[in-house]
Design a protein around this motif. Structure first.
Motif, short mmCIF file in Angstrom:
data_model
loop_
_atom_site.label_atom_id
_atom_site.label_comp_id
_atom_site.label_asym_id
_atom_site.label_seq_id
_atom_site.Cartn_x
_atom_site.Cartn_y
_atom_site.Cartn_z
N SER A 53 -31.25 -27.31 -15.38
CA SER A 53 -31.51 -27.84 -14.17
C SER A 53 -32.76 -28.49 -14.27
N ALA A 54 -33.96 -28.04 -15.01
CA ALA A 54 -35.22 -28.91 -15.15
C ALA A 54 -34.79 -30.08 -16.01
N ALA A 55 -33.85 -29.85 -16.97
CA ALA A 55 -33.53 -31.01 -17.83
C ALA A 55 -33.03 -32.47 -16.87
N ALA A 56 -32.38 -32.02 -15.86
CA ALA A 56 -31.68 -32.95 -14.85
C ALA A 56 -33.00 -33.69 -14.14
N LEU A 57 -33.91 -32.84 -13.84
CA LEU A 57 -35.00 -33.29 -13.14
C LEU A 57 -35.87 -34.21 -14.09
N LEU A 58 -35.88 -34.05 -15.22
CA LEU A 58 -36.56 -34.92 -16.38
C LEU A 58 -35.88 -36.03 -16.79
N GLY A 59 -34.76 -36.11 -16.06
CA GLY A 59 -33.82 -37.27 -16.45
C GLY A 59 -32.92 -37.01 -17.63
N PRO A 95 -25.26 -30.30 -14.07
CA PRO A 95 -25.04 -28.88 -14.45
C PRO A 95 -24.23 -28.24 -13.33
N GLN A 96 -23.26 -27.39 -13.52
CA GLN A 96 -22.78 -26.64 -12.62
C GLN A 96 -23.15 -25.54 -11.84
N LYS A 97 -24.32 -25.07 -12.62
CA LYS A 97 -25.06 -24.04 -12.15
C LYS A 97 -26.79 -24.41 -11.90
N PHE A 98 -27.24 -23.69 -11.07
CA PHE A 98 -28.67 -23.87 -10.91
C PHE A 98 -29.67 -22.88 -11.43
N PHE A 99 -30.27 -23.53 -12.38
CA PHE A 99 -31.07 -22.41 -13.24
C PHE A 99 -32.64 -22.36 -12.84
N VAL A 100 -32.84 -20.71 -12.87
CA VAL A 100 -34.17 -20.44 -12.24
C VAL A 100 -34.51 -19.21 -13.38
N TYR A 116 -40.78 -26.94 -11.60
CA TYR A 116 -39.85 -26.98 -12.67
C TYR A 116 -40.51 -27.07 -13.97
N SER A 117 -40.11 -26.91 -15.27
CA SER A 117 -40.61 -26.83 -16.39
C SER A 117 -40.93 -28.08 -17.22
N ASN A 118 -42.28 -28.45 -17.73
CA ASN A 118 -42.30 -29.80 -18.28
C ASN A 118 -41.43 -29.81 -19.46
N ALA A 119 -41.39 -30.97 -20.05
CA ALA A 119 -40.23 -31.22 -21.24
C ALA A 119 -40.54 -30.37 -22.35
N GLU A 120 -41.59 -29.92 -22.73
CA GLU A 120 -41.99 -29.09 -24.03
C GLU A 120 -41.43 -27.68 -23.55
N LEU A 121 -41.73 -27.15 -22.43
CA LEU A 121 -41.40 -25.94 -22.24
C LEU A 121 -39.65 -25.79 -21.83
N THR A 122 -39.27 -26.85 -21.31
CA THR A 122 -37.62 -27.11 -21.13
C THR A 122 -37.13 -26.98 -22.66
N ALA A 123 -37.70 -27.82 -23.43
CA ALA A 123 -37.00 -27.63 -24.98
C ALA A 123 -37.12 -26.32 -25.46
N ILE A 124 -38.17 -25.67 -25.26
CA ILE A 124 -38.37 -24.27 -25.93
C ILE A 124 -37.37 -23.25 -25.13
N ASP A 125 -37.35 -23.28 -23.82
CA ASP A 125 -36.38 -22.47 -23.11
C ASP A 125 -34.78 -22.96 -23.47
N LEU A 126 -34.49 -23.96 -23.75
CA LEU A 126 -33.14 -24.37 -24.23
C LEU A 126 -32.62 -23.68 -25.38
N ILE A 127 -33.62 -23.51 -26.28
CA ILE A 127 -33.45 -22.69 -27.59
C ILE A 127 -33.49 -21.10 -27.26
#
Length: 253
Positions: free
Chosen positions: A78-84, A90-95, A137-148
């Motif tokens: 969901s954060a990635a979507a907000l970051l384009g 995404p089918q779910k909304f991630f919080v 929502y998470s910035n790009a770098e935090l989103t990248a970390i969270d994805l892993i």
């Protein structure tokens, strides 16, 4: 107010019994005037969502978390979507919010996917105005970390790599404070670096992460690429100190 709680209704109608209030809320829900999105928390369905009968979480998530008195941020896909950077919606909304986990059953609202941290990394969040409040929502770098780090929530490391391929152009680990690394594990950063460099061929982004990681952690120790894979180790990556025990296959974009 676009939302209301059971407690607020009881307070507004002190002469009504608890059962009467429950019956009235049930009636309004059956008529698609309100929808229960969390235990004791209701959203008044706005006209532009009435035909769907479902209110998207971005409409109410800020008020819901304020009701729970918990910090949060929109995370992962969901954060990635907000970051384009979501190749598909995404089918779910991630919080992400803080521990402890609530006792309410997740089946109450199957649109919400929760993950938990001991502490919210507030300095690495972005904000955006919504119809009903401010989205965090998470910035790009935090989103990248969270994805892993939370790859099991999104379908695995291959899905994480697919999203990272689009997100990578927004990553710049040179600009972020090393304090970001306090909110994750060294192993997560090693895995992220490996994916960026060896799977996605994002050498410049990976180099910036590597320099900051070495300055932060010093010597790296070998970790498995996946803690959930049953595959035999095929090779080692000496730079990121990764035991390669699975094949990451991102989707073609």
């Amino acid at each position: 107010m676009p939302t209301l709680t059971f407690g607020e209704v009881r307070q507004a109608f002190p002469n009504a019994s608890e059962q009467v209030v429950k019956n009235e809320l049930f009636r309004l829900s059956a008529q698609k005037i309100i929808v229960s999105v969390y235990r004791g928390f209701y959203v008044i369905i706005p006209p532009h969502y009435a035909s769907q009968g479902v209110v998207p979480p971005h409409y109410y998530i800020d008020r819901l978390m304020a009701h729970q008195n918990k910090p949060y941020y929109i995370s992962l896909l969901s954060a990635a979507a907000l970051l384009g950077a979501a190749h598909q919606r995404p089918q779910k909304f991630f919080v992400t919010t803080v521990l402890p986990k609530p006792s309410v059953s997740p089946s109450k609202n199957n649109l919400l996917m929760w993950s938990y941290r001991k502490e919210i990394p507030s300095d690495f969040l972005l904000t955006k105005n919504s119809e009903t409040g401010t989205l965090r929502y998470s910035n790009a770098e935090l989103t990248a970390i969270d994805l892993i780090q939370y790859e099991q929530y999104i379908g695995g490391l291959s899905e994480a790599a697919t999203v990272l391929a689009e997100l990578s152009e927004r990553l710049d680990f040179r600009r972020v404070s090393r304090r970001l690394f306090d909110y994750t594990s060294q192993a997560t950063l090693q895995r992220l670096g490996y994916v960026l460099e060896e799977v996605l061929l994002q050498t410049e982004v990976a180099d910036a992460l590597y320099e900051k990681l070495r300055a932060y952690a010093g010597r790296l120790r070998y970790v498995p690429l996946s803690t959930r894979s049953t595959e035999a180790m095929a090779a080692k990556n000496d730079r990121w100190k990764i035991d390669i025990n699975m094949t990451i296959e991102p989707d073609d974009l």
